[in-house]
Design an enzyme around this catalytic site. Sequence first.
Site, PDB file in Angstrom:
ATOM      1  NE  ARG A  69      39.430  24.952  39.125  1.00  0.00           N
ATOM      2  CZ  ARG A  69      39.282  25.131  37.828  1.00  0.00           C
ATOM      3  NH1 ARG A  69      39.303  24.275  36.925  1.00  0.00           N
ATOM      4  NH2 ARG A  69      39.595  26.402  37.544  1.00  0.00           N
ATOM      5  CE1 TYR A 197      46.250  24.524  45.605  1.00  0.00           C
ATOM      6  CE2 TYR A 197      44.754  24.371  43.862  1.00  0.00           C
ATOM      7  CZ  TYR A 197      45.343  25.186  44.661  1.00  0.00           C
ATOM      8  OH  TYR A 197      45.138  26.689  44.821  1.00  0.00           O
ATOM      9  CE  LYS A 206      34.791  26.079  41.435  1.00  0.00           C
ATOM     10  NZ  LYS A 206      35.964  26.535  41.835  1.00  0.00           N
ATOM     11  CG  HIS A 226      32.325  28.773  38.950  1.00  0.00           C
ATOM     12  ND1 HIS A 226      33.405  29.102  37.982  1.00  0.00           N
ATOM     13  CD2 HIS A 226      32.913  29.021  40.254  1.00  0.00           C
ATOM     14  CE1 HIS A 226      34.495  29.196  38.777  1.00  0.00           C
ATOM     15  NE2 HIS A 226      34.266  29.167  39.957  1.00  0.00           N
ATOM     16  CB  SER A 248      38.845  30.155  38.223  1.00  0.00           C
ATOM     17  OG  SER A 248      38.023  28.779  38.035  1.00  0.00           O
ATOM     18  CB  CYS A 250      37.350  36.281  36.546  1.00  0.00           C
ATOM     19  SG  CYS A 250      38.784  35.762  35.362  1.00  0.00           S
ATOM     20  N   GLY A 251      37.421  37.389  40.281  1.00  0.00           N
ATOM     21  CA  GLY A 251      36.839  38.348  41.254  1.00  0.00           C
ATOM     22  C   GLY A 251      35.658  38.109  41.923  1.00  0.00           C
ATOM     23  CG  ASP A 277      34.060  28.836  43.835  1.00  0.00           C
ATOM     24  OD1 ASP A 277      34.401  29.877  43.053  1.00  0.00           O
ATOM     25  OD2 ASP A 277      34.203  27.750  43.935  1.00  0.00           O
ATOM     26  NE  ARG A 375      42.799  29.139  44.439  1.00  0.00           N
ATOM     27  CZ  ARG A 375      41.894  29.630  43.783  1.00  0.00           C
ATOM     28  NH1 ARG A 375      40.485  30.028  44.458  1.00  0.00           N
ATOM     29  NH2 ARG A 375      41.764  29.952  42.443  1.00  0.00           N
ATOM     30  N   GLY A 500      35.715  47.746  45.758  1.00  0.00           N
ATOM     31  CA  GLY A 500      34.669  48.611  46.249  1.00  0.00           C
ATOM     32  C   GLY A 500      33.848  49.316  45.312  1.00  0.00           C
ATOM     33  CG  ASP A 501      35.495  52.658  43.580  1.00  0.00           C
ATOM     34  OD1 ASP A 501      34.503  53.491  43.953  1.00  0.00           O
ATOM     35  OD2 ASP A 501      36.610  52.808  43.410  1.00  0.00           O
TER      36      ASP A 501
HETATM   37  P1  GTP Z   1      38.102  31.320  42.013  1.00  0.00           P
HETATM   38  O1  GTP Z   1      38.248  31.189  43.552  1.00  0.00           O
HETATM   39  O2  GTP Z   1      39.232  30.931  41.502  1.00  0.00           O
HETATM   40  O3  GTP Z   1      36.878  30.933  41.520  1.00  0.00           O
HETATM   41  O4  GTP Z   1      38.296  33.324  41.871  1.00  0.00           O
HETATM   42  P2  GTP Z   1      37.430  34.186  42.392  1.00  0.00           P
HETATM   43  O5  GTP Z   1      36.506  34.590  41.173  1.00  0.00           O
HETATM   44  O6  GTP Z   1      36.748  34.104  43.801  1.00  0.00           O
HETATM   45  O7  GTP Z   1      38.384  35.553  42.204  1.00  0.00           O
HETATM   46  P3  GTP Z   1      38.945  36.441  43.433  1.00  0.00           P
HETATM   47  O8  GTP Z   1      37.932  37.391  43.848  1.00  0.00           O
HETATM   48  O9  GTP Z   1      39.701  35.591  44.223  1.00  0.00           O
HETATM   49  O10 GTP Z   1      39.923  37.383  42.452  1.00  0.00           O
HETATM   50  C1  GTP Z   1      40.757  36.971  41.785  1.00  0.00           C
HETATM   51  C2  GTP Z   1      42.050  38.156  41.601  1.00  0.00           C
HETATM   52  O11 GTP Z   1      41.236  39.039  40.871  1.00  0.00           O
HETATM   53  C3  GTP Z   1      42.704  38.550  42.751  1.00  0.00           C
HETATM   54  O12 GTP Z   1      44.111  38.812  42.193  1.00  0.00           O
HETATM   55  C4  GTP Z   1      41.966  39.981  42.740  1.00  0.00           C
HETATM   56  O13 GTP Z   1      42.850  41.140  43.492  1.00  0.00           O
HETATM   57  C5  GTP Z   1      41.727  40.339  41.357  1.00  0.00           C
HETATM   58  N1  GTP Z   1      40.405  41.235  41.196  1.00  0.00           N
HETATM   59  C6  GTP Z   1      39.117  40.845  41.887  1.00  0.00           C
HETATM   60  N2  GTP Z   1      38.284  41.926  41.723  1.00  0.00           N
HETATM   61  C7  GTP Z   1      38.668  42.916  41.062  1.00  0.00           C
HETATM   62  C8  GTP Z   1      38.589  44.018  40.366  1.00  0.00           C
HETATM   63  O14 GTP Z   1      37.378  44.557  40.632  1.00  0.00           O
HETATM   64  N3  GTP Z   1      39.361  44.794  39.481  1.00  0.00           N
HETATM   65  C9  GTP Z   1      40.762  44.118  39.299  1.00  0.00           C
HETATM   66  N4  GTP Z   1      41.456  44.942  38.838  1.00  0.00           N
HETATM   67  N5  GTP Z   1      41.085  43.018  39.876  1.00  0.00           N
HETATM   68  C10 GTP Z   1      40.175  42.323  40.678  1.00  0.00           C
HETATM   69  C1  SPV Z   2      38.468  27.760  40.981  1.00  0.00           C
HETATM   70  O1  SPV Z   2      39.316  27.499  40.410  1.00  0.00           O
HETATM   71  O2  SPV Z   2      37.556  28.202  40.283  1.00  0.00           O
HETATM   72  C2  SPV Z   2      38.429  27.610  42.400  1.00  0.00           C
HETATM   73  C3  SPV Z   2      39.415  27.062  43.047  1.00  0.00           C
HETATM   74  O3  SPV Z   2      37.619  28.132  42.959  1.00  0.00           O
HETATM   75  S1  SPV Z   2      39.393  25.265  42.920  1.00  0.00           S
HETATM   76  O4  SPV Z   2      38.615  24.622  44.303  1.00  0.00           O
HETATM   77  O5  SPV Z   2      40.600  24.713  42.961  1.00  0.00           O
HETATM   78  O6  SPV Z   2      38.607  24.835  41.856  1.00  0.00           O
HETATM   79 MN    MN Z   3      35.840  29.027  41.568  1.00  0.00          MN
END
Ligand code: GTP
Ligand code: SPV
Ligand code: MN
Length: 598
Positions: A69, A197, A206, A226, A248, A250-251, A277, A375, A500-501
Amino acid sequence: MTTHAKLAVWVSQMERLCRPDRVVWLDGSEAEKTRLEAEAVASGELIRLDPARHPGSFYHRSAPNDVSRTEHLTYVCTRNQDDAGPANNWLSPAEGYRRGEEIARGSMSGRTMYVIPFSMGVVGSPFSKIGVQLTDSIYVALSMRIMTRMGRPVLEQLGADGEFTRCLHGKADLDINRRLILHFPEDNTIWSVGSGYGGNALLGKKCLSLRIASWLARREGWLAEHMLILGVEDPQGRVEYVTAAFPSACGKTNLAMLIPPEGFRAKGYKVWTVGDDIAWLRLGTDGRLWAVNPEAGFFGVAPGTNSRSNLNAMAAMRRDAIFTNVVLTEDGSVWWEGGDGPGPRAGLDWQGRPWHPGQKDAQGRPVPGAHPNSRFTAPARNCPCISAHWEDPQGVPISAIIFGGRRERLAPLVYEAFDWNHGVYVGATAASERTAAQVGTLGEVRRDPMAMLPFCGYNMADYFAHWLEMGRRVPRPPKIFHVNWFGKDEDGRFLWPGFGDNFRVLEWILARCRGEARARETAIGYLPGAGDLDLEGLRLPAGAMERLLAVRPEEWRAEGEGVKAFFGRFGARLPQELWRQHEALQQRLDAAARPSRR
Ligand code: GTP
Ligand code: SPV
Ligand code: MN
């Protein structure tokens, strides 16, 4: 194609502007899907993956300058600049339309314009919102098929005069200097030009479900956030739901699909995914907040996703998926950094160049094969842990709201806000290190209130006021928490195993909501003591738990300066209550720093 006069007029206006060779209304049928896929494969826009290993799945590469984005090119166009607020880029509607038209004009010549009626939320629910997206990208059209409910049933639902968001999307020439993502909330309209994209182009996501929806939500008295939504089932079969807002990458996807540690699984604990999301939250008749996921699929970060970190996501993308900007292997499969296995013998990287694992550039640095923001797009119904209630029109009742971010220091593993208003302050002051999901400097800490900084479609000061107002209107509000999975030691290693933890933290959070778990009161909120989290089966280095749960008043004072500067940007429009919360926190920090007089 439609009995909806306004819709027909708008489509022909946009047709005159963009000048496509033809206009095709999409009905959402299987036959149509097959036809679009064949066309996209013929044009090279999609590559069909090995049907044995990836049934119904495709590979796509976006332009190298178009992989995340572009927040600096994203605008909220309102008559008064103050209504967009200091956290949004602003243009007047007239100027927005003028600049958009300049790029869109004639841009679809030689191309087809697809008309996609889509519903965010199940078709027919009173809480759903309908949009109609025009696009000249088959990739976008096929992605919208996965991410939304679309086609004939939506058009029928819209009838002859239903409300809908007008969503114009055109790739134009994919030039970053001729790219604009424009929102006109006063007209219920979105124009996106020059990008193909993700969040720039799948306008239901979004653009509609957060920026436009947040605007509507304020007017109609609900929240568009979000946030992921998940349910935790305990050994008695009782399911409690939480939402969590993390910026985004961040997990959210990972937490939404979490598999509890073995010991918990053996006892009968399970996690069910409702959404990964976006959450729309409303006051239910029982006085609680209820959440729906308006989407129908996942657009998840590929790197780091594997069978150990997220088995459910791997299963969700096993068929009928689209992979964008990952490695295409020589045998028609896909791979990414942190994926399953060591990687292919050879393949093509996200830019289509020959690539193999371990490849180095001229300076000897490793060259990733997948873009860090590559993605997968997968239907939610493919996910083995999808909740039985994920399509319930009224949603699921929420026990806790969790805010979080990526902080190497400062933010402890988990803490609980004292009450709703303090929780709004915790959300409003959340900050995170920048990731690859948006263009900019990686790692830089920025304030990202409620993980909504890039997605709030109106003045964020009013958004905070709306959150405070919701607290007054919801008789049985969820408790509010903050988590941080990303604390690091001096050597840059994560202190907490995560994934998982994280269930151990969820369990404490839900127990707190039931009034069952212990906590200690600190200046920033309630924290578990080192013995209050169930750490059975987990081996952490000595002292790790103490560090994960430490509150250092000096560091929080320094953080307070950043908060003050951020709040200051909103001037008198910022609710006084947030300043009151801020002052109260500073006083608690002072008291905590002074040696106890008792
Ligand atoms: P958007 O789709 O962009 O909104 O992202 P999201 O918030 O769904 O993030 P996503 O779960 O895809 O995780 C993004 C990155 O963070 C990945 O590379 C994961 O491996 C990492 N990640 C997710 N959870 C954890 C966690 O508990 N610990 C650590 N160290 N990394 C994590
Ligand atoms: C984000 O960036 O928070 C996403 C991917 O979930 S996007 O659809 O590009 O916004
Ligand atoms: Mn997102």
